[in-house]
Design an enzyme around this catalytic site. Structure first.
Site, PDB file in Angstrom:
ATOM      1  N   GLY A 239       7.075 -10.512  -5.453  1.00 30.74           N
ATOM      2  CA  GLY A 239       6.006 -10.538  -6.160  1.00 30.74           C
ATOM      3  C   GLY A 239       5.829 -12.004  -6.335  1.00 30.74           C
ATOM      4  N   GLY A 275       9.248 -10.950  -0.422  1.00 32.51           N
ATOM      5  CA  GLY A 275       8.921 -10.818   0.795  1.00 32.51           C
ATOM      6  C   GLY A 275       8.145 -11.993   1.280  1.00 32.51           C
ATOM      7  NE  ARG A 312      -2.095 -11.773   2.998  1.00 35.73           N
ATOM      8  CZ  ARG A 312      -2.703 -12.768   1.962  1.00 35.73           C
ATOM      9  NH1 ARG A 312      -3.003 -13.901   2.740  1.00 35.73           N
ATOM     10  NH2 ARG A 312      -2.538 -12.748   0.843  1.00 35.73           N
ATOM     11  CE1 TYR A 316      -4.031  -6.342   0.444  1.00 33.21           C
ATOM     12  CE2 TYR A 316      -3.631  -8.021   1.850  1.00 33.21           C
ATOM     13  CZ  TYR A 316      -3.183  -6.786   1.141  1.00 33.21           C
ATOM     14  OH  TYR A 316      -2.293  -6.142   1.630  1.00 33.21           O
ATOM     15  CB  CYS A 342     -16.973  -4.129  17.610  1.00 32.69           C
ATOM     16  SG  CYS A 342     -16.997  -4.687  19.144  1.00 32.69           S
ATOM     17  CD  GLU A 343     -15.086  -2.479  12.069  1.00 34.58           C
ATOM     18  OE1 GLU A 343     -15.799  -2.259  11.317  1.00 34.58           O
ATOM     19  OE2 GLU A 343     -14.655  -1.592  12.767  1.00 34.58           O
TER      20      GLU A 343
HETATM   21  C1  LIG Z   1       5.706  -5.354  -1.076  1.00 30.55           C
HETATM   22  C2  LIG Z   1       7.141  -5.228  -2.062  1.00 30.55           C
HETATM   23  C3  LIG Z   1       7.872  -5.954  -2.306  1.00 30.55           C
HETATM   24  C4  LIG Z   1       7.583  -7.781  -1.547  1.00 30.55           C
HETATM   25  O1  LIG Z   1       6.434  -8.074  -2.206  1.00 30.55           O
HETATM   26  P1  LIG Z   1       6.217  -9.756  -2.164  1.00 30.55           P
HETATM   27  O2  LIG Z   1       4.972  -9.817  -2.804  1.00 30.55           O
HETATM   28  O3  LIG Z   1       5.723  -9.898  -0.811  1.00 30.55           O
HETATM   29  O4  LIG Z   1       7.089 -10.360  -2.632  1.00 30.55           O
HETATM   30  C5  LIG Z   1       8.972  -5.970  -2.760  1.00 30.55           C
HETATM   31  N1  LIG Z   1       9.011  -4.660  -3.461  1.00 30.55           N
HETATM   32  C6  LIG Z   1       8.369  -3.604  -3.134  1.00 30.55           C
HETATM   33  C7  LIG Z   1       8.847  -2.292  -3.822  1.00 30.55           C
HETATM   34  C8  LIG Z   1       7.275  -3.906  -2.496  1.00 30.55           C
HETATM   35  O5  LIG Z   1       6.496  -2.859  -2.354  1.00 30.55           O
END
Ligand SMILES: *Cc1c(COP(=O)(O)O)cnc(C)c1O
Length: 413
Positions: A239, A275, A312, A316, A342-343
């Site tokens: 996150g 991530g 993205r 979003y 085509c969107e």
């Molecule tokens: C998507 C996800 C992550 C990674 O999230 P980031 O925001 O990219 O760091 C980690 N754990 C779970 C369970 C996720 O669904």
């Protein structure tokens, strides 16, 4: 933003490699990643959190085998959400015993596969799932290591970007139900209750909610200890945000210090599941301008990359910085940057001010997380190639798809 991206005589380079040269050699759309940026991002985590922390890269951000192998070499574990992601990790020489399996709907086949490979932990999101894992592991005469994903219900009012840690979403087990869920887990014969986890959302720009979630989990851990359930690890999920434009960012050392203070001298190891913050700013999506179209009310820069290559913005309304690969000294135009799909929702950027001409290259920045991993073949478009740059050298790490790839799984009798 992207620290490994620099103009050199008006031409954009990633590390020491010219993006124009790469586009020339491999064509566009092309994803280009900096290995150095991946290494730095990982080492920043490792240094901030030190020993006793397993950094499990969230594969869904970008599952290219070369990226996974690089993180495995750096000492990462992996956070997966499907059997396919586990297969990718293993194919990339990652070890299953450093893999955490998250997700609300793990199939029986996926659970079986993960158990046989010997993964570190299942992050369980519901009671039915607990029973399912217990059944499968019993059948295989194994014990499944499990953690419960608890929903800490961190206040969203002050932190509007948090979306997965609240009461009204599909993820996790409610905080108030946690004790009962643990008691149930403890009573099931084929489970080994080892941890607790949460993941409160993505692209967080402040450490406060992450730290608050940690506090709430520690309260539970202490109650569990009193009840005779001794956990080995706490997993705070991912996150941590990145800078797409000018966002403020959670400082990792601050996050690490606060978490360590909260954990104190409890006998717990820490797991993280970053991530985006490990890969996001390591790469660009290179695209060529097909046309510049003067509409009635707006100008459009039509590129050869589209929403299928980078979803993205469409999904979003996310902002990606977009810059010319060669700087020109001409009058700028203001235009929406759109793809050939085509969107009407097919755009990469809106109302951007750019000094460009037809056939110029653009670099869509911060395009290494949730870019190629979300790419599709919509409109029968072949997905782009991926290149890894390392100092002066570069390697094709995924070839461009061909027309034959588009129907390779189809059967025509
Ligand atoms: C998507 C996800 C992550 C990674 O999230 P980031 O925001 O990219 O760091 C980690 N754990 C779970 C369970 C996720 O669904």
């Amino acid at each position: 933003m992207m620290t490994n991206l620099k103009y050199n005589n008006n031409s954009l380079f990633i590390e020491n490699v010219s993006l124009s040269d790469l586009a020339q050699q491999f064509g566009t759309p092309l994803y280009v990643y900096s290995q150095n940026a991946l290494t730095n991002a990982f080492n920043n985590y490792a240094q901030a959190f030190g020993d006793n922390t397993l950094i499990c890269y969230a594969v869904k951000a970008n599952g290219n085998l070369s990226i996974l192998r690089h993180f495995a070499h750096l000492g990462a574990g992996f956070d997966i959400v499907s059997g396919g992601e586990l297969a990718r990790v293993i194919q990339a020489t990652g070890s299953a015993n450093r893999v955490i399996f998250s997700g609300v709907g793990k199939s029986i086949a996926e659970i079986e596969y993960a158990l046989k490979q010997g993964i570190r932990c299942f992050n369980v999101e519901s009671l039915p799932e607990l029973h399912r894992i217990n059944d499968v592991s019993g059948r295989l005469k194994l014990k499944a290591p499990i953690s419960l994903r608890i929903n800490p219900d961190v206040d969203a009012k002050t932190h509007p970007y948090i979306s997965t840690g609240l009461k009204n979403n599909k993820f996790g087990i409610a905080y108030k139900d946690a004790m009962d869920a643990y008691k149930l887990a403890q009573s099931l014969p084929n489970l080994d209750v080892v941890g607790i986890d949460c993941h409160i959302g993505s692209q967080l720009t402040d450490v406060a909610p992450l730290v608050e979630a940690c506090k709430r989990l520690i309260v539970l851990i202490d109650k569990l200890t009193e009840a005779g359930i001794h956990l080995k690890h706490i997993d705070l999920g991912g996150g941590v945000g990145i800078r797409y434009l000018d966002e403020s960012l959670p400082e990792l050392s601050l996050y690490a210090n606060q978490v360590k203070n909260i954990i104190g001298n409890r006998n717990l190891s820490l797991i993280l599941e970053p991530g985006r913050s490990l890969v996001g700013n390591a790469g660009v999506l290179l695209t060529r301008i097909e046309h510049i179209k003067q509409g009635e009310e707006k100008n459009f820069i039509i590129t050869d990359a589209a929403m299928n290559d980078l979803m993205r913005p469409t999904l979003y309304q996310a902002y990606h910085h977009i810059v010319p690969v060669v700087e020109r000294n001409i009058e700028p135009i203001v235009a929406d940057i759109v793809g050939p799909i085509c969107e009407s929702g097919d755009f990469l950027g809106k109302e951007r001010n750019l000094k460009v001409e037809e056939n110029d290259l653009l670099a869509v920045c911060s395009a290494a997380a949730y870019a190629m991993s979300m790419a599709s073949n919509y409109n029968a478009r072949c997905r782009g190639a991926e290149v890894m740059v390392n100092h002066d050298s570069y390697t094709l790490i995924r070839r461009r798809e061909t027309m034959q790839d588009l129907w390779q799984c189809e059967l025509l009798d």
